[in-house]
Enzyme design. Structure first.
Site, short mmCIF file in Angstrom:
data_model
loop_
_atom_site.label_atom_id
_atom_site.label_comp_id
_atom_site.label_asym_id
_atom_site.label_seq_id
_atom_site.Cartn_x
_atom_site.Cartn_y
_atom_site.Cartn_z
N VAL A 61 0.90 -1.47 0.00
CA VAL A 61 0.14 -0.24 -0.27
C VAL A 61 0.45 1.29 -0.38
O VAL A 61 0.49 2.24 -0.97
CB VAL A 61 -1.17 -0.32 1.32
CG1 VAL A 61 0.14 0.49 2.03
CG2 VAL A 61 -1.64 0.65 1.25
N GLY A 62 2.16 1.31 0.75
CA GLY A 62 3.12 1.88 1.11
C GLY A 62 3.88 2.39 -0.62
O GLY A 62 4.15 1.27 -1.02
N GLY A 94 -6.42 7.65 8.76
CA GLY A 94 -6.91 6.90 7.14
C GLY A 94 -7.68 5.04 7.60
O GLY A 94 -8.34 5.29 8.57
N ARG A 95 -7.60 4.47 5.76
CA ARG A 95 -7.71 3.42 6.39
C ARG A 95 -7.63 2.47 7.27
O ARG A 95 -8.58 1.07 7.83
CB ARG A 95 -7.67 2.58 4.89
CG ARG A 95 -8.55 2.79 3.42
CD ARG A 95 -7.47 2.16 2.62
NE ARG A 95 -5.98 3.08 2.26
CZ ARG A 95 -6.62 3.42 0.15
NH1 ARG A 95 -7.19 3.81 0.05
NH2 ARG A 95 -5.39 4.24 1.04
N ILE A 96 -5.74 2.35 7.60
CA ILE A 96 -5.51 1.49 8.88
C ILE A 96 -6.09 1.79 10.16
O ILE A 96 -6.54 1.50 10.87
CB ILE A 96 -4.09 0.86 8.64
CG1 ILE A 96 -4.52 0.60 7.15
CG2 ILE A 96 -3.61 0.43 9.94
CD1 ILE A 96 -2.83 0.24 6.26
N ARG A 104 5.55 3.25 8.49
CA ARG A 104 6.73 3.27 7.83
C ARG A 104 7.97 3.47 9.11
O ARG A 104 7.86 5.08 9.37
CB ARG A 104 7.15 4.63 6.72
CG ARG A 104 6.18 3.52 5.65
CD ARG A 104 6.83 2.50 4.77
NE ARG A 104 6.60 2.06 3.46
CZ ARG A 104 6.09 1.13 3.51
NH1 ARG A 104 5.36 0.59 4.66
NH2 ARG A 104 5.66 0.84 2.24
N ASP A 135 7.21 -2.52 13.75
CA ASP A 135 6.84 -3.69 12.99
C ASP A 135 7.85 -2.66 11.63
O ASP A 135 8.34 -3.89 10.54
CB ASP A 135 5.31 -3.83 12.53
CG ASP A 135 5.00 -4.87 10.90
OD1 ASP A 135 5.72 -6.02 10.83
OD2 ASP A 135 5.16 -4.68 9.86
N GLU A 171 15.50 -1.73 6.75
CA GLU A 171 15.02 -2.65 7.09
C GLU A 171 15.80 -3.49 5.96
O GLU A 171 16.41 -2.62 5.33
CB GLU A 171 13.36 -3.11 6.57
CG GLU A 171 12.71 -1.82 7.28
CD GLU A 171 11.12 -1.59 7.56
OE1 GLU A 171 11.22 -2.19 6.40
OE2 GLU A 171 11.21 -1.48 7.75
N HIS A 185 8.81 -6.06 10.09
CA HIS A 185 7.63 -6.01 9.18
C HIS A 185 6.47 -6.63 7.85
O HIS A 185 6.76 -7.15 6.89
CB HIS A 185 9.09 -5.23 7.62
CG HIS A 185 7.96 -3.69 6.94
ND1 HIS A 185 8.52 -2.37 6.16
CD2 HIS A 185 6.09 -3.98 6.06
CE1 HIS A 185 7.62 -2.72 5.95
NE2 HIS A 185 5.98 -3.54 6.10
C1 GLV Z 1 3.46 -2.91 3.46
O1 GLV Z 1 4.65 -2.11 4.43
C2 GLV Z 1 3.03 -2.04 2.50
O2 GLV Z 1 3.19 -0.44 1.97
O3 GLV Z 1 1.65 -2.86 2.06
#
Ligand code: GLV
Length: 320
Positions: free
Chosen positions: A76-77, A155-157, A237, A261, A266, A285
């Site tokens: 998603v990012g 937002g969504r999450i 992030r 996470d 990373e 992650h």
């Molecule tokens: C994971 O970090 C993503 O952005 O889906």
């Protein structure tokens, strides 16, 4: 057939979808494709299917050439993608929101509980033979119920986390530079200022993308404003946190604990000072890492590629 580069081994369903109509150059490995190989492979390709480990910048886009139509990330990012550079070249950019929202929210709740209740310390104690007897105050942690949970970014999450926490009997507050009063009201989440979010929360969980505005948002000043008993959770992030400041805050007792996470870099080297801290739980992650969700992400990323190649609107397009 259009040529598409896939930069990592991904679930088979996605590869099958792509193979029906594309000529694939497939880096069929769990390890990241070396940058030089990627730069060579993308030459003349029409689409690139990639992960958050691959930086999409002028160098890569120039190496690909003017026929490139679509860049699709299985995430998603998209802070690893220079979206403006893609837009300048008329390249569509796809990502994978929605399908991972609940899975990511679940891991956030897992980290909230793991840090609050000191799960990794308890697991280590059993493994290391340190469980001598039941003790009244051994490994006592914090309650999530009746606490105030501060959500940075509704937002969504962030909203999904709020929804999941509705069963935990918490007070929910949020800060977002773009407040959403209707959504907040439906979730029973109170809008507060950034300063109030920091000072009032027992737990702060962050769900904001990494941008120039959010880089090092959680810095020494932010940690200083938090309660000494505050627990900081990050499943977005690593770049939004000044990790040296976080380390100091954890060591000096400015906050109680952290659950991460995501980190910078990373993978986080095992000898990074944060790894040695008992009050810091670090995961590699994996917030969206359920079998079902990773499959959905992989297929959605393939569908984004196919739509981009056809010149059709992407099912999930990144908009500048
Ligand atoms: C994971 O970090 C993503 O952005 O889906």
């Amino acid at each position: 057939m259009p040529k598409v580069v896939v930069t990592r081994r991904v679930p088979e369903e996605a590869i099958q979808r792509l193979q029906e109509s594309c000529d694939l150059q497939y880096w069929d490995s769990e390890d990241a494709i070396p940058r030089q190989t990627l730069l060579e492979w993308v030459k003349g390709c029409d689409g690139i299917y990639l992960l958050l480990t691959e930086k999409v910048n002028d160098e890569l886009l120039n190496a690909a050439g003017p026929q490139l139509k679509v860049v699709s990330t299985m995430s998603v990012g998209y802070d690893h993608i220079d979206v403006a550079a893609c837009v300048r070249r008329n390249i569509a950019v796809g990502h994978t929101p929605d399908v991972l929202t609940k899975t990511t929210a679940e891991l956030t709740v897992a980290l909230l509980l793991a840090t609050a209740r000191r799960l990794s310390e308890g697991i280590d104690a059993v493994r290391n033979g340190e469980w001598s007897t039941w003790q009244p105050m051994w490994l006592t942690g914090q309650d999530l119920h009746e606490s105030t949970v501060g959500i940075m970014g509704l937002g969504r999450i962030g909203a999904a986390v709020a929804r999941m926490l509705s069963g935990f009997d918490c007070k929910l507050i949020y800060f977002d530079p773009y407040p959403n009063p209707k959504l907040a009201e439906s979730l029973g989440v109170e809008y507060v200022s950034w300063e109030d979010l920091l000072s009032r929360s027992d737990f702060i969980t962050t769900h904001t993308p990494l941008t120039n505005e959010t880089r090092h948002l959680f810095n020494a000043d932010a940690f200083r404003r938090m309660k000494k008993t505050a627990i900081f959770i990050n499943t977005s992030r690593g770049g939004i946190v000044d990790q040296d400041a976080l380390y100091n805050a954890l060591v000096n007792g400015e906050i109680l604990a952290a659950g991460l996470d995501v980190t910078t870099p990373e993978p986080l080297p095992a000898d990074n000072p944060l790894v040695s801290l008992k009050n810091c739980v670090i995961l590699p992650h994996i917030a969206s890492a359920s079998v079902a969700t990773r499959r959905k992400m992989a297929v959605l990323a393939a569908e984004n590629v196919l739509a981009g190649l056809a010149g059709a609107p992407l099912p999930s397009a990144v908009k500048l």
